[in-house]
Design a protein around this motif. Structure first.
Motif, PDB file in Angstrom:
ATOM      1  N   PHE A 398       0.833  -1.211   0.000  1.00  0.00           N
ATOM      2  CA  PHE A 398       0.000   0.000   0.000  1.00  0.00           C
ATOM      3  C   PHE A 398       0.868   1.262   0.000  1.00  0.00           C
ATOM      4  O   PHE A 398       0.609   2.213  -0.751  1.00  0.00           O
ATOM      5  CB  PHE A 398      -0.922  -0.015   1.219  1.00  0.00           C
ATOM      6  N   PHE A 399       1.919   1.266   0.820  1.00  0.00           N
ATOM      7  CA  PHE A 399       2.799   2.435   0.884  1.00  0.00           C
ATOM      8  C   PHE A 399       3.500   2.674  -0.456  1.00  0.00           C
ATOM      9  O   PHE A 399       3.605   3.813  -0.920  1.00  0.00           O
ATOM     10  CB  PHE A 399       3.851   2.245   1.980  1.00  0.00           C
ATOM     11  N   LEU A 400       3.982   1.608  -1.071  1.00  0.00           N
ATOM     12  CA  LEU A 400       4.686   1.753  -2.347  1.00  0.00           C
ATOM     13  C   LEU A 400       3.746   2.217  -3.448  1.00  0.00           C
ATOM     14  O   LEU A 400       4.118   3.036  -4.302  1.00  0.00           O
ATOM     15  CB  LEU A 400       5.343   0.425  -2.730  1.00  0.00           C
ATOM     16  N   ALA A 404       3.879   5.572  -5.699  1.00  0.00           N
ATOM     17  CA  ALA A 404       3.809   5.500  -7.157  1.00  0.00           C
ATOM     18  C   ALA A 404       2.641   6.292  -7.717  1.00  0.00           C
ATOM     19  O   ALA A 404       2.633   6.655  -8.903  1.00  0.00           O
ATOM     20  CB  ALA A 404       3.714   4.041  -7.599  1.00  0.00           C
ATOM     21  N   GLY A 405       1.626   6.551  -6.869  1.00  0.00           N
ATOM     22  CA  GLY A 405       0.444   7.265  -7.329  1.00  0.00           C
ATOM     23  C   GLY A 405      -0.574   6.364  -7.997  1.00  0.00           C
ATOM     24  O   GLY A 405      -1.260   6.775  -8.931  1.00  0.00           O
ATOM     25  N   VAL A 440       6.110   7.825 -14.727  1.00  0.00           N
ATOM     26  CA  VAL A 440       6.075   6.531 -15.422  1.00  0.00           C
ATOM     27  C   VAL A 440       7.337   5.729 -15.137  1.00  0.00           C
ATOM     28  O   VAL A 440       7.287   4.519 -14.892  1.00  0.00           O
ATOM     29  CB  VAL A 440       5.902   6.748 -16.945  1.00  0.00           C
ATOM     30  N   VAL A 441       8.487   6.402 -15.130  1.00  0.00           N
ATOM     31  CA  VAL A 441       9.744   5.721 -14.823  1.00  0.00           C
ATOM     32  C   VAL A 441       9.708   5.143 -13.414  1.00  0.00           C
ATOM     33  O   VAL A 441      10.131   4.004 -13.168  1.00  0.00           O
ATOM     34  CB  VAL A 441      10.934   6.697 -14.975  1.00  0.00           C
ATOM     35  N   ALA A 442       9.195   5.920 -12.467  1.00  0.00           N
ATOM     36  CA  ALA A 442       9.153   5.473 -11.073  1.00  0.00           C
ATOM     37  C   ALA A 442       8.231   4.269 -10.894  1.00  0.00           C
ATOM     38  O   ALA A 442       8.438   3.462  -9.978  1.00  0.00           O
ATOM     39  CB  ALA A 442       8.701   6.619 -10.177  1.00  0.00           C
ATOM     40  N   TYR A 446       8.858   0.890  -8.232  1.00  0.00           N
ATOM     41  CA  TYR A 446       7.863   0.703  -7.173  1.00  0.00           C
ATOM     42  C   TYR A 446       7.076  -0.591  -7.383  1.00  0.00           C
ATOM     43  O   TYR A 446       6.856  -1.375  -6.448  1.00  0.00           O
ATOM     44  CB  TYR A 446       6.900   1.890  -7.134  1.00  0.00           C
ATOM     45  N   LEU A 447       6.637  -0.828  -8.627  1.00  0.00           N
ATOM     46  CA  LEU A 447       5.858  -2.034  -8.912  1.00  0.00           C
ATOM     47  C   LEU A 447       6.716  -3.291  -8.829  1.00  0.00           C
ATOM     48  O   LEU A 447       6.240  -4.358  -8.436  1.00  0.00           O
ATOM     49  CB  LEU A 447       5.197  -1.927 -10.291  1.00  0.00           C
ATOM     50  N   GLN A 448       7.982  -3.178  -9.218  1.00  0.00           N
ATOM     51  CA  GLN A 448       8.877  -4.330  -9.121  1.00  0.00           C
ATOM     52  C   GLN A 448       9.046  -4.759  -7.663  1.00  0.00           C
ATOM     53  O   GLN A 448       9.013  -5.968  -7.348  1.00  0.00           O
ATOM     54  CB  GLN A 448      10.235  -3.970  -9.733  1.00  0.00           C
TER      55      GLN A 448
END
Length: 505
Positions: A398-400, A404-405, A440-442, A446-448
């Protein structure tokens, strides 16, 4: 004779003790803890930590009677209405942010100070929190610089408080040298501004800088530029960010969390005060400069975060460090926009800072939990966390996602959209494009990291240690509090953003 006495009396400034109560309480408790450390036996040293927590709670509670936001003290009595301390809505929100961040840092530290000098640790943390709470109320350059140093000087010692640890000592040295350089540059700028205008009060500077004598205009311009460069160091804006990753890695993990949130809030608050209140006459100078710094900072932070190897020791902390640099770039966008579209754009920075503080502290809290079993704190150590600690994994995810938005981190999404809108409305279309690319780069890193939480361990790897490792109650409380705050903010994002946009300036 009577006239002279009356004149002398008129110079005496009244003190509103309730207005200054939040930082004053934190400072008083710091002194009590330091003295108590001399008499408390070793076995009872943990009581000092609980005393520090109680002091921070009391400081936060004393903000509530000030909710009207109409108090000021240490005001001039010689015809001008300028004050050195103002407890307006902006001040109260930032004080709540920094004292709340210090409180969560204290909760993270309660279980991790066994090998640290307890009295010194809690004294330094409370002293830094007192300076951080004083800074948003400061309305003259002298008080502003003093508050900034009161917040920063104890932080140097906190970073290097792990005695005998080479990495900690190196981190403290880098942090100290960069901050001292920033302070020296800032003081030179402040002295130039004072020489050109004859005042240090922010509200008076706003009027006098617009009417500086031609022979002093170069001096005033140089003073404004040097003051802003000093704050750029404090906010970790590129290219003044070089101290961040090594400092975060070398510091105790709770202190890294403290620096990433409270330290950043202090820097940005000072930057907002000097640009929007004191230097609006030079908006055509600091507006474009901050826009360029914002673009550079978010790009450098995200590119460096992408390069972190999952198997490298402390790569999780390094990624959070570079992420904080990138987030600093986003925070700079509304400040730059204020030069073009008015001071109300500052509300977007405050709202974003509030979201960032909550979720970043939460991410560090989960990192502290993982570090208890895996001191290396590699990104690989988080793989399969859901299988053994599902609630911690869900909280970190949730925090990540907030950072990431992405949903369900709605407050992160709304905060990024608000910052993006501030750039567009100010006519900074190019900056909005740079921000969109960086967001988009971030998403990738974050998703990884988020996906790794739910994967099975790789062949030959051991899963995350199970619940047999006892988690201290304060650490659990820190994770729960940050997760709950994030959910509450995500439940009413428009209310938070509207309040920040309308009521702070």
């Amino acid at each position: 004779m009577t006239t002279a006495a009356e004149s002398a009396t008129s110079l005496v400034q009244s003190v509103d003790w309730l207005a200054i109560a939040p930082p004053l309480t934190a400072a008083a408790v710091a002194l009590v803890v330091l003295v108590a450390d001399l008499f408390v036996p070793e076995a009872r040293k943990p009581l000092l930590g609980y005393g520090a927590v109680a002091g921070l709670v009391a400081s936060l509670a004393l903000i509530l009677p000030l909710h009207d936001g109409d108090r000021a003290t240490f005001c001039l009595t010689t015809g001008s209405h300028a004050c050195s301390y103002t407890a307006d809505h902006f001040t109260l929100v930032i004080q709540a942010l920094v004292l709340g961040g210090a409180l969560l840092t204290a909760l993270l530290s309660l279980g991790d100070t066994r090998k640290l000098p307890a009295g010194e640790f809690w004294f330094l943390l409370l002293s830094s929190a007192a300076g951080a709470a004083l800074l948003p109320a400061s309305r003259d350059l002298a008080t502003l610089v003093i508050a900034l140093e009161v917040a920063s000087l104890p932080a140097f010692a906190l970073v290097g408080i792990k005695r005998g640890d080479r990495r900690s000592s190196e981190a403290a040295l880098k942090f100290f040298l960069s901050s001292v350089t920033a302070t020296a540059v800032m003081l030179l700028g402040v002295s130039f501004v004072y020489a050109a205008t004859g005042t240090l009060h922010l509200t008076e500077l706003a009027g006098r800088l617009g009417h500086v004598e031609p022979r002093l205009s170069t001096l005033a311009g140089a003073g404004v530029a040097l003051t802003l460069v000093g704050f750029a160091f404090k906010t970790a804006a590129a290219p003044f960010h070089f101290w961040v990753p090594d400092t975060y890695v070398g510091a105790p993990l709770p202190i890294a969390a403290y620096l990433s949130v409270v330290g950043k809030a202090v820097g940005f608050t000072g930057l907002i005060l000097v640009t929007v209140i004191a230097f609006p006459a030079y908006a055509d100078v600091w507006g474009p400069a901050l826009a360029v710094l914002a673009a550079l900072t978010m790009t450098v932070g995200n590119v460096a975060a992408l390069r972190q190897s999952a198997s490298r020791a402390r790569s999780a902390v390094r990624l959070l460090a570079w992420s904080s640099v990138a987030q600093a770039g986003y925070l700079l966008v509304p400040v730059a926009a204020a030069a073009y579209a008015g001071e109300r754009r500052i509300g977007s920075t405050v709202a974003y800072a509030l979201m960032y503080a909550v979720v970043n502290l939460g991410a560090f809290a989960v990192a502290a939990l993982v570090a208890r079993a895996r001191p290396g704190n590699r990104l690989d150590d988080y793989r399969g966390l859901y299988a053994t600690r599902p609630l911690a994994a869900l909280a970190l995810a949730f925090f990540l996602l907030c950072l990431a938005g992405l949903p369900p981190g709605i407050i992160g999404l709304f905060a990024k959209v608000t910052v993006f809108s501030a750039a567009v409305d100010a006519g900074l279309g190019w900056l909005a494009v740079v921000m969109a690319v960086n967001v988009v780069v971030a998403l990738y890193y974050y998703l990884q990291w988020t996906a790794a939480l739910f994967r099975a361990p790789a062949d030959g790897e051991e899963a995350q240690p199970a619940v047999r490792h006892r988690v201290p109650a304060p650490l659990t409380a820190a994770i729960v509090l940050t997760a709950a705050a994030g959910v509450v903010l995500s439940g009413a994002p428009q209310t938070v953003l509207r309040f920040a946009a309308v009521n702070l300036f």
